[in-house]
Motif scaffolding. Structure first.
Motif, PDB file in Angstrom:
ATOM      1  N   ASN A  21     -55.354 -20.073  32.749  1.00 49.01           N
ATOM      2  CA  ASN A  21     -56.340 -18.978  32.727  1.00 49.01           C
ATOM      3  C   ASN A  21     -55.772 -17.695  33.332  1.00 49.01           C
ATOM      4  OD1 ASN A  21     -58.017 -20.966  31.751  1.00 49.01           O
ATOM      5  ND2 ASN A  21     -59.294 -21.109  33.583  1.00 49.01           N
ATOM      6  N   LEU A 107     -63.211 -22.776  37.612  1.00 50.87           N
ATOM      7  CA  LEU A 107     -62.780 -22.624  36.220  1.00 50.87           C
ATOM      8  C   LEU A 107     -61.298 -22.949  36.095  1.00 50.87           C
ATOM      9  CD1 LEU A 107     -64.679 -19.335  35.275  1.00 50.87           C
ATOM     10  CD2 LEU A 107     -65.280 -21.678  34.639  1.00 50.87           C
ATOM     11  N   ARG A 110     -60.882 -26.741  36.490  1.00 53.13           N
ATOM     12  CA  ARG A 110     -61.202 -27.464  35.257  1.00 53.13           C
ATOM     13  C   ARG A 110     -59.999 -27.451  34.321  1.00 53.13           C
ATOM     14  NH1 ARG A 110     -66.928 -24.688  33.598  1.00 53.13           N
ATOM     15  NH2 ARG A 110     -67.928 -24.838  35.644  1.00 53.13           N
ATOM     16  N   ALA A 111     -59.351 -26.297  34.225  1.00 45.63           N
ATOM     17  CA  ALA A 111     -58.162 -26.195  33.384  1.00 45.63           C
ATOM     18  C   ALA A 111     -57.046 -27.081  33.926  1.00 45.63           C
ATOM     19  CB  ALA A 111     -57.706 -24.741  33.293  1.00 45.63           C
ATOM     20  N   ARG A 114     -57.628 -30.611  32.784  1.00 46.28           N
ATOM     21  CA  ARG A 114     -57.224 -30.765  31.379  1.00 46.28           C
ATOM     22  C   ARG A 114     -55.701 -30.844  31.263  1.00 46.28           C
ATOM     23  NH1 ARG A 114     -60.408 -27.290  29.908  1.00 46.28           N
ATOM     24  NH2 ARG A 114     -59.107 -25.436  29.902  1.00 46.28           N
ATOM     25  N   HIS A 117     -54.505 -34.227  32.585  1.00 44.98           N
ATOM     26  CA  HIS A 117     -54.797 -35.316  31.643  1.00 44.98           C
ATOM     27  C   HIS A 117     -53.851 -35.283  30.454  1.00 44.98           C
ATOM     28  CE1 HIS A 117     -57.510 -37.278  28.460  1.00 44.98           C
ATOM     29  NE2 HIS A 117     -57.010 -38.241  29.215  1.00 44.98           N
ATOM     30  N   MET A 140     -66.248 -29.520  38.207  1.00 44.79           N
ATOM     31  CA  MET A 140     -65.191 -29.902  37.266  1.00 44.79           C
ATOM     32  C   MET A 140     -65.672 -30.900  36.215  1.00 44.79           C
ATOM     33  SD  MET A 140     -62.127 -30.058  40.073  1.00 44.79           S
ATOM     34  CE  MET A 140     -60.862 -30.749  39.019  1.00 44.79           C
ATOM     35  N   GLU A 143     -65.575 -30.199  32.501  1.00 42.45           N
ATOM     36  CA  GLU A 143     -64.375 -30.490  31.720  1.00 42.45           C
ATOM     37  C   GLU A 143     -64.453 -31.931  31.214  1.00 42.45           C
ATOM     38  OE1 GLU A 143     -61.000 -31.551  29.989  1.00 42.45           O
ATOM     39  OE2 GLU A 143     -61.633 -29.474  30.279  1.00 42.45           O
ATOM     40  N   SER A 145     -62.418 -34.195  30.265  1.00 41.91           N
ATOM     41  CA  SER A 145     -61.470 -35.206  30.739  1.00 41.91           C
ATOM     42  C   SER A 145     -61.812 -35.737  32.123  1.00 41.91           C
ATOM     43  CB  SER A 145     -60.043 -34.629  30.765  1.00 41.91           C
ATOM     44  OG  SER A 145     -59.913 -33.636  31.764  1.00 41.91           O
TER      45      SER A 145
END
Length: 273
Positions: A21, A107, A110-111, A114, A117, A140, A143, A145
């Motif tokens: 991000n 945010l 959360r990325a 991902r 994962h 989170m 998200e 995953s």
């Protein structure tokens, strides 16, 4: 075993610069297996936080430990820790007080879930937040995953003991996902914790129903040999799996650690989550 009373060089972790991000952060990575994101409490990635991360790693996970504040690996003095805390409270990345919803840094986290994962595979990702970051694992859950959120003494917002650092819309979306995917949120606090009081767990239970599993430990279960920042500024039992954990068989805090690792194992190592 790394000593807890001196700075930890984190030499068994790979310090990666990860850009997500349009923001770059240092993330300390170690291990093999499904990903678990370990988010530090105030005043940063202390030797106690790193010890917990190693326990998770040694249980068969890849740990991602993002640097969010403070000096990585440091045993902060009371004064240094207070400065880290004050800086975080006024940062635009964190929302320490009521009325503003979840912190913007979630945010990015959360990325990271991902990203982790995608790299590690498996059914999904786990996360644990502690104190200042305690509620981040819940945010989170937006998200897909993220499968295994743990909230250890979630302390924000600081000025509203009965509030949650999430908007009503986010809480509703998280509950819908928990119900849809048959997931749960695991949470811990000490009974007398002044930063995470009974009202907050009651608010979580109201918002998330039986998808919230809150565990309350007796104050007598807390370690009393604590570093300078905690001795000066955290005067009640607080940090369930780090500073106030007693690393001895039969101790409730050690049992909490094992419950958390078992929770990650059930959610992240199964073929079908």
């Amino acid at each position: 075993m790394q000593a807890l009373n001196r700075d930890d060089p984190l030499g068994d972790f790979e310090a990666r610069k990860i850009t997500l991000n349009d923001a770059t952060r240092t993330v300390h990575v170690s291990g093999r297996g499904p990903a678990v994101i370990v988010m530090a409490e105030m005043p940063g990635i202390s030797p106690h936080v790193a010890r917990f991360a190693r326990w998770v790693r040694d249980a068969g996970f890849t740990v991602f430990m993002p640097s969010l504040f403070g000096r990585d690996g440091a045993v902060a003095t009371a004064e240094e820790g207070a400065k880290v805390f004050q800086k975080a409270c006024i940062s635009t990345e964190f929302r320490a007080f009521a009325g503003n919803g979840s912190s913007p840094v979630t945010l990015w986290l959360r990325a990271l879930a991902r990203y982790a994962h995608d790299e590690c595979g498996g059914p999904g990702t786990g996360a644990i937040g502690m104190c200042f970051t305690g509620n981040f694992a819940l945010s989170m859950m937006m998200e897909p995953s993220m499968l295994a959120p743990v909230l250890s003494q979630p302390s924000l917002p600081l000025d509203a003991p009965a509030a949650i650092e999430s908007s009503a819309e986010e809480l509703a979306a998280v509950r819908e996902r928990l119900e849809r995917d048959d997931l749960t949120v695991l949470a811990y606090r000490f009974k007398g914790d002044k930063f995470c009081q009974a009202q907050r767990f009651a608010a979580y239970a109201e918002a998330l129903g039986d998808r919230f599993e809150g565990k309350v430990l007796a104050d007598t279960a807390a370690n009393t040999d604590v570093p300078p920042f905690f001795e000066r500024h955290v005067t009640t039992p607080h940090s369930v799996v780090t500073v106030h954990l007693i690393d001895e068989e039969g101790q409730p805090t050690l049992a909490a650690r094992d419950e958390i690792i078992g929770f990650f194992s059930r959610r992240l190592k199964a073929t079908d989550p």
